[in-house]
Design an enzyme around this catalytic site. Structure first.
Site, PDB file in Angstrom:
ATOM      1  N   CYS A  45       0.695  -1.039   0.289  1.00 47.59           N
ATOM      2  CA  CYS A  45      -0.020  -0.029  -0.214  1.00 47.59           C
ATOM      3  C   CYS A  45       0.796   1.157   0.134  1.00 47.59           C
ATOM      4  O   CYS A  45       1.973   0.760   0.783  1.00 47.59           O
ATOM      5  CB  CYS A  45      -0.715  -0.342   1.302  1.00 47.59           C
ATOM      6  SG  CYS A  45      -1.962   1.216   1.765  1.00 47.59           S
ATOM      7  N   CYS A  63       0.074   5.139   7.091  1.00 47.52           N
ATOM      8  CA  CYS A  63      -0.297   4.567   8.162  1.00 47.52           C
ATOM      9  C   CYS A  63       0.786   3.715   9.186  1.00 47.52           C
ATOM     10  O   CYS A  63       0.791   2.525   8.864  1.00 47.52           O
ATOM     11  CB  CYS A  63      -1.678   4.154   7.844  1.00 47.52           C
ATOM     12  SG  CYS A  63      -3.089   4.555   7.266  1.00 47.52           S
ATOM     13  N   CYS A  94       0.324   0.435  10.955  1.00 49.60           N
ATOM     14  CA  CYS A  94      -0.013  -0.495   9.148  1.00 49.60           C
ATOM     15  C   CYS A  94       0.606  -1.436   8.430  1.00 49.60           C
ATOM     16  O   CYS A  94       2.262  -0.930   8.502  1.00 49.60           O
ATOM     17  CB  CYS A  94      -0.689   0.221   7.852  1.00 49.60           C
ATOM     18  SG  CYS A  94      -1.460  -1.313   6.846  1.00 49.60           S
ATOM     19  N   CYS A 141     -15.594 -10.623   5.251  1.00 46.82           N
ATOM     20  CA  CYS A 141     -15.126  -9.117   4.957  1.00 46.82           C
ATOM     21  C   CYS A 141     -14.049  -9.022   4.294  1.00 46.82           C
ATOM     22  O   CYS A 141     -13.369 -10.176   4.831  1.00 46.82           O
ATOM     23  CB  CYS A 141     -14.654  -8.564   6.871  1.00 46.82           C
ATOM     24  SG  CYS A 141     -16.225  -7.929   8.286  1.00 46.82           S
ATOM     25  N   CYS A 144     -19.273  -7.751   3.629  1.00 46.40           N
ATOM     26  CA  CYS A 144     -18.065  -5.833   3.868  1.00 46.40           C
ATOM     27  C   CYS A 144     -16.766  -6.062   3.618  1.00 46.40           C
ATOM     28  O   CYS A 144     -16.407  -7.243   2.994  1.00 46.40           O
ATOM     29  CB  CYS A 144     -18.179  -5.797   5.704  1.00 46.40           C
ATOM     30  SG  CYS A 144     -16.748  -4.484   5.872  1.00 46.40           S
ATOM     31  N   CYS A 174     -19.352   0.829   8.118  1.00 42.82           N
ATOM     32  CA  CYS A 174     -18.163   0.380   9.512  1.00 42.82           C
ATOM     33  C   CYS A 174     -17.331   1.307   9.367  1.00 42.82           C
ATOM     34  O   CYS A 174     -16.770   1.254   8.970  1.00 42.82           O
ATOM     35  CB  CYS A 174     -18.347  -1.073   8.886  1.00 42.82           C
ATOM     36  SG  CYS A 174     -17.085  -2.051   9.946  1.00 42.82           S
ATOM     37  N   ARG A 228     -17.656  -3.502  18.342  1.00 42.30           N
ATOM     38  CA  ARG A 228     -17.252  -4.610  17.785  1.00 42.30           C
ATOM     39  C   ARG A 228     -15.468  -4.029  18.339  1.00 42.30           C
ATOM     40  O   ARG A 228     -14.876  -3.511  18.363  1.00 42.30           O
ATOM     41  CB  ARG A 228     -16.967  -4.593  15.951  1.00 42.30           C
ATOM     42  CG  ARG A 228     -16.053  -6.060  15.499  1.00 42.30           C
ATOM     43  CD  ARG A 228     -16.002  -6.098  14.168  1.00 42.30           C
ATOM     44  NE  ARG A 228     -17.196  -6.249  14.188  1.00 42.30           N
ATOM     45  CZ  ARG A 228     -17.644  -5.221  12.734  1.00 42.30           C
ATOM     46  NH1 ARG A 228     -17.376  -5.086  12.203  1.00 42.30           N
ATOM     47  NH2 ARG A 228     -19.207  -5.891  12.384  1.00 42.30           N
TER      48      ARG A 228
END
Length: 326
Positions: free
Chosen positions: A66, A70, A73, A110, A141, A201, A273
């Site tokens: 990616c 972040c 991550c 998901c 999802c 979400c 969650r």
């Protein structure tokens, strides 16, 4: 057990439209812990069966590489986390994982792809995955990053139930975690998702070095969205070697419980969650989180690239607590 999205999420249930000031949410955090948990449990029981917990399984369908930075991550190409990049999984492999998740008792599947946002040619196979997973009787999802115009509508046409796009952290802390996009970019994608009629979400990550007021600000911003998210994942930072946040000070477990309780009180009809970080949580801490209003969890041994408690351990915990999976 197969259930419909209407049964599980009850999106038409009335949400409190009280606009939460950050100071109000911070005042919740300041309450004595047992008083806060008691209030959260009262709110929870007014909207949900306290013995029911929704279970979702999360699969990484495209791993690593990616372009975003972040700080938490492992999948960022900018961090040396030792992660092996993988191309988008074939549809058949995704479906095999979805069938296994359903057989273990998950009701939602998901799928996450490590993209800044999907290119149009990337989206076509994901649309097929959504259609095929939904045909298995599972809720669907995806989390694919930031969406361009028209992409949310394509996902809606494929039958997508939920789109995950976390706000991650407080507005005034955001730039200390991520610099390659803005919080407004995230909000713009959520607007596209809502506009297409897909359930939202969205939650955040705690334990990244933010202070209590910033945790309160994250909860306030989620609660004050035009429509609160139907699902609110609360993640406890998993420190991955090679990422900028490796070595961050661990969050007090009771502060995590306070965050769960504040989310429940401010978003009474949302599913809250337990997400990343459960592998490091004791059964007793998780039980306290359920008492504080958590009623959803990720179920299965992996969350994208990090560990999660194995299904047998979760089944034993549910049995000990008298909880039912939905």
């Amino acid at each position: 057990m197969t259930t419909t999205s209407a049964t599980i999420e009850r999106p038409a249930a009335p949400q409190s439209r009280h606009k939460w000031a950050v100071a109000e949410v911070e005042a919740l955090f300041e309450l004595p812990l047992l008083e806060l948990v008691f209030r959260a449990q009262q709110v929870h029981r007014s909207h949900f069966d306290p013995q029911e917990v929704q279970r979702s399984t999360l699969l990484s369908i495209k791993t690593g590489g990616c372009s975003e930075d972040c700080g938490y991550c492992s999948q960022s190409a900018r961090h040396d986390s030792g992660l092996t990049r993988q191309r988008l999984l074939p549809v058949d492999e995704v479906l095999a994982n979805a069938r296994a998740a359903k057989a273990r008792g998950a009701s939602r599947f998901c799928m996450g792809a490590a993209w800044r946002g999907p290119k149009d040619q990337d989206l076509a196979p994901v649309l097929e995955m959504v259609r095929e997973v939904k045909a298995l009787g599972l809720q669907t999802c995806v989390t694919l990053g930031m969406l361009k115009e028209g992409q949310a509508e394509q996902l809606a046409d494929a039958g997508l139930d939920y789109y995950n796009h976390n706000l991650d952290t407080a507005p005034d802390f955001y730039g200390q975690v991520i610099t390659t996009h803005t919080l407004q970019d995230r909000l713009d994608t959520l607007d596209k998702v809502r506009g297409a009629g897909i359930h939202v979400c969205s939650g955040g990550i705690v334990g990244m070095g933010e202070n209590r007021r910033q945790r309160a600000a994250l909860i306030a911003q989620l609660a004050n969205l035009p429509t609160p998210p139907e699902s609110v994942p609360i993640n406890n930072l998993v420190q991955v070697p090679g990422t900028p946040l490796a070595g961050a000070g661990a969050l007090d477990p009771f502060e995590f419980v306070r965050t769960i309780a504040a989310a429940r009180i401010t978003m009474p009809a949302s599913f809250v969650r337990l997400s990343a970080g459960r592998s490091e949580m004791s059964d007793e801490l998780q039980a306290l989180c359920f008492m504080a209003g958590a009623n959803s969890m990720f179920y299965g041994e992996r969350l994208l690239t990090t560990d999660n408690p194995d299904a047998d351990r979760d089944d034993r915990l549910f049995a000990r607590l008298g909880l039912r999976a939905i």
